[in-house]
Design a protein around this motif. Structure first.
Motif, PDB file in Angstrom:
ATOM      1  N   GLN A  90       0.804  -1.222   0.000  1.00  0.00           N
ATOM      2  CA  GLN A  90       0.000   0.000   0.000  1.00  0.00           C
ATOM      3  C   GLN A  90       0.839   1.276   0.000  1.00  0.00           C
TER       4      GLN A  90
ATOM      5  N   PHE B 176      -6.506  -2.946   2.837  1.00  0.00           N
ATOM      6  CA  PHE B 176      -7.276  -2.701   4.072  1.00  0.00           C
ATOM      7  C   PHE B 176      -6.378  -2.625   5.294  1.00  0.00           C
ATOM      8  N   GLY B 177      -5.155  -2.193   5.095  1.00  0.00           N
ATOM      9  CA  GLY B 177      -4.219  -2.078   6.210  1.00  0.00           C
ATOM     10  C   GLY B 177      -3.193  -3.193   6.243  1.00  0.00           C
TER      11      GLY B 177
ATOM     12  N   LEU C 227       0.071  -2.214   4.521  1.00  0.00           N
ATOM     13  CA  LEU C 227       0.675  -0.915   4.835  1.00  0.00           C
ATOM     14  C   LEU C 227       2.175  -1.059   4.995  1.00  0.00           C
TER      15      LEU C 227
ATOM     16  N   SER D   8      -3.153  -2.144  11.816  1.00  0.00           N
ATOM     17  CA  SER D   8      -4.246  -1.403  11.186  1.00  0.00           C
ATOM     18  C   SER D   8      -5.060  -2.307  10.279  1.00  0.00           C
TER      19      SER D   8
ATOM     20  N   SER E  62      -1.372   4.467   0.136  1.00  0.00           N
ATOM     21  CA  SER E  62      -2.803   4.318   0.387  1.00  0.00           C
ATOM     22  C   SER E  62      -2.988   3.810   1.798  1.00  0.00           C
ATOM     23  N   GLY E  63      -3.523   4.636   2.652  1.00  0.00           N
ATOM     24  CA  GLY E  63      -3.771   4.236   4.032  1.00  0.00           C
ATOM     25  C   GLY E  63      -4.517   5.346   4.723  1.00  0.00           C
TER      26      GLY E  63
HETATM   27 MO1  MOS Z   1      -5.704   1.546   6.273  1.00  0.00          MO
HETATM   28  S1  MOS Z   1      -6.266   0.276   7.758  1.00  0.00           S
HETATM   29  O1  MOS Z   1      -4.742   2.697   7.021  1.00  0.00           O
HETATM   30  O2  MOS Z   1      -5.170   0.716   4.975  1.00  0.00           O
END
Ligand code: MOS
Length: 728
Positions: A212, A243-244, A247, A350, A507-508
């Motif tokens: 991400q 979805f974390g 990350l 996360s 992306s987060g």
């Molecule tokens: Mo999100 S849980 O910061 O991809």
């Protein structure tokens, strides 16, 4: 050329609304959609690489202790086996976002059942998998390992706040609520498993991976391998959900890299579905106590939220469940606190909407209990408690659309106002009822760079290492640049996910669109300045549409055969210290609860959301639908189940970890409430990726109560839990 903007003040003019192209804010379909649905968009594991070896990760079969030996000879004679690698960097992975710091987990120590400890490399995947199963590993296993977050002492986390006297407010209140909720662990459960292909040319490492945040991941990987960042190139053009869970780098990326460097051949490592569930970070289970005190009129005088979450020893992350409790509702007497239990389950980290995803549903259930005690309409109770400013810091809200979301949502849903009275409707064996909840999530932005080239031929190119994890980044960047430069989106080529490009924010935390969109905006502004100068007008008067300058001249005539290149650099500035910036919303749900089995079916759900400028209503709505679908899972089915004896994850596949399937997801309506928030970002947009699940499970829980009179305090609200709480 480069252009920089640090945002210290809110942006108040709405110039993006007055641009002439009309592509920003339009319901544009995903520009990469056709590639994806035809299977021609390559995901990390799908790159065709010659002479590629296959690696399979071996995971620990004890919950805690040490690897004392790995018996290579047990597999080296097996067909196709090339190597067994147990490099310490495999086990000594940096915790999320901590490149440069000492690893949380010392090498060869095992901290949880299922932790990767080695990788077996072979000519084919089947050979590698077979050898991985036969690899002899010896351990020194610790006794009495704590797995149960309720059975250990917990450490207080910094950031507890206390103002006024909550205990006193509770005693004096016309109505008070003291309730405790539990939520169980969640998995990100992205469709695309974690995967990497690494190639080492003797000097530079190139890794195609599913990640991400390349900007951070490159530092993490370089750090793990002892390489300079300039010797590493990461590529993540398409990501099948994160979805974390993506990350930070995880073991497959390190394993493929170590193996490729050691063996001098490309190596692919793909985690199995079971490994993804077992090794990749979980959302912590939570225990949350709410104390709410209110006057006769429903106005909160006291607000308490005390939570317990868990993580491995040494990990700094703690599910930030207090995040929206800090500012969502008024109440002058406040106490917020968070503690972390140290247990040996996989790392907690996360997972989509960390904090609010589980904090908000519990809070919104407590509010429902309070509304009932006061005999006030639940929507009205929330409207009466919207604070004028941040209740603790006193900072003003930059923009705040909770009231509009509640009111417009209630109207669109057909919410019957008034105090609730459960068990009002039964159809055969099904009780039918409705519930609602607020949504809130902090807004984040991050530093971002994007290079925009307006080419001599009148097309544009955008380059950044930003990722698109299925959210629509490709599309909104084409729209932003198309709008600013007066080009239809099909004249804008967007190249993402390559660390050779300028660094994006990753992306987060729902910050992607507003951060990278702002970088592209800054770059385009600079290009427009140049164009305006050449056209002899002020930049603000430069109207561009369909490759033409207002008045009819071709845009290309201003380019004179040469490209115009600008690197836009956006940095969040002081503005974030002057305002409380958040997205808000409201959920409404109707459910049917079976009176004999306790099974709950969501019949209808509506979400109304205000998150600043909507860059693309199609992709934004899609994010909301995803969030609401996750809300259904969090409310009814999703839970990580751990064995109490050895702590292993029991339900480690998608047959047993129950995400909602089509049959579980009814008609979902999304209402986008108009808002411009100039403190959120220069483009007046806020995050939307996570807001759709920040409270939604609470609306479903409250609907269960309205339907059948069962107050359940444990998420997910499985049939047996609902049945146990159902009055006779
Ligand atoms: Mo999100 S849980 O910061 O991809």
């Amino acid at each position: 050329m480069s252009a920089h903007m640090k945002q210290d003040e809110p942006v108040t003019d709405n110039r993006l609304d007055d641009m002439k192209q009309g592509v920003l804010g339009a319901p544009t379909r995903r520009i990469e959609g056709l590639l994806k649905v035809t299977g021609t968009a390559p995901y990390a594991a799908e790159y065709q690489v010659d002479d590629c070896l296959e690696g399979v990760v071996v995971t620990a079969t004890i919950p805690k202790g040490e690897v004392t030996g790995i018996d290579r000879d047990s597999v080296t004679a097996m067909p196709g086996v090339v190597a067994v690698i147990d490099d310490p960097s495999l086990t000594a992975r940096p915790a999320q976002g901590t490149a440069g710091e000492a690893p949380a987990q010392p090498a060869r120590k095992v901290g949880y059942f299922g932790q990767p400890i080695a990788v077996v490399v072979a000519e084919t995947f089947e050979q590698a998998r077979d050898a991985a199963k036969h690899l002899g590993v010896t351990y020194r296993a610790d006794e009495n390992v704590p797995f149960d977050p309720e059975a250990v002492e917990a450490e207080a986390k910094d950031g507890a706040t206390s103002q006024g006297d909550l205990a006193h407010a509770m005693k004096e209140a016309a109505a008070s609520v003291d309730v405790t909720y539990r939520t169980e662990g969640h998995s990100s459960a992205a469709m695309e498993p974690h995967a990497a292909i690494a190639q080492w040319d003797g000097d530079t490492l190139t890794v195609h991976a599913s990640l991400q945040m390349l900007n951070y991941n490159i530092a993490e990987l370089a750090d793990s391998l002892g390489l300079g960042e300039d010797k590493v190139r990461l590529v993540s053009r398409y990501v099948g959900g994160g979805f974390g869970s993506k990350l930070g780098i995880s073991e497959e990326t390190v394993a493929a890299s170590v193996a490729a460097m050691e063996l001098g051949r490309p190596v692919r490592v793909v985690m199995s579905r079971q490994q993804v569930l077992q090794c990749i970070m979980r959302r912590s289970e939570t225990r949350q106590r709410f104390r709410l005190a209110a006057g006769e009129d429903g106005r909160l005088t006291g607000f308490g939220h005390a939570a317990r979450v868990s993580n491995l020893p040494g990990e700094s992350f703690a599910e930030p469940v207090l995040q929206s409790s800090e500012f969502l509702y008024a109440g002058e007497n406040r106490e917020l606190s968070l503690e972390v239990a140290r247990i040996h389950r996989m790392t907690a980290g996360s997972v989509r909407a960390p904090g609010e995803a589980v904090g908000m549903p519990a809070l919104e259930c407590a509010m429902d209990v309070l509304a009932e005690k006061l005999a006030i309409d639940p929507v009205e109770l929330r409207l009466r408690n919207i604070p004028d400013q941040h209740p603790a810091s006193g900072l003003p809200f930059s923009s705040h659309k909770l009231a509009e979301c509640l009111q417009q949502g209630a109207k669109a849903f057909g919410w019957e106002s008034g105090a609730r009275s459960p068990r009002h409707t039964r159809e055969g064996e099904w009780w039918v009822g409705s519930g609602m909840a607020s949504a809130a999530r902090v807004h984040n932005v991050g530093e971002a760079k994007a290079r925009v080239t307006l080419k001599a031929d009148g097309t544009a190119l955008v380059e950044t290492d930003m990722t698109d994890i299925g959210t629509g980044t490709y599309t909104i960047l084409a729209q932003m640049v198309g709008e600013m430069l007066g080009l239809p989106t099909d004249k804008v080529l967007v190249e993402l996910g390559d660390t050779r490009h300028p660094r994006g924010p990753g992306s987060g935390g729902s910050w992607g669109a507003s951060s990278i969109g702002s970088a592209a905006y800054v770059a385009c502004n600079a290009i427009r300045e140049t164009l305006a100068e050449r056209a002899g007008v002020a930049e603000g008067d430069l109207d561009l549409k369909d490759g033409k300058v207002a008045g009819g001249a071709e845009l290309t005539a201003l380019l004179d055969g040469k490209d115009l290149v600008e690197e836009g650099h956006y940095e969040p500035g002081d503005v974030s210290e002057d305002y409380t910036v958040a997205g808000f919303g409201a959920f409404f749900a109707t459910v049917r609860v079976n009176r004999f089995t306790g099974e709950t079916r969501v019949q209808r759900m509506l979400g109304a959301f205000g998150f600043g400028r909507v860059l693309n209503p199609t992709t934004a709505r899609s994010q909301c639908l995803g969030g609401m679908t996750w809300s259904i899972g969090a409310a009814l089915t999703e839970t990580l189940l751990f064995d109490p004896v050895d702590g292993h994850l029991v339900n480690c596949d998608l047959a047993e970890y129950h995400v909602p399937v089509n049959r579980d997801v009814p008609e979902l309506d999304v209402l986008l409430v108009k808002e411009r928030d100039g403190a959120a970002s220069p483009i007046q947009a806020k995050g939307i990726g996570e807001l759709g699940m920040c409270g939604g499970a609470g609306a479903i829980a409250n609907a269960i109560y309205d339907a059948c009179g069962a107050r359940v305090f444990d998420f997910p609200m499985t049939p047996e839990r609902v049945l146990a709480a159902m009055p006779d």
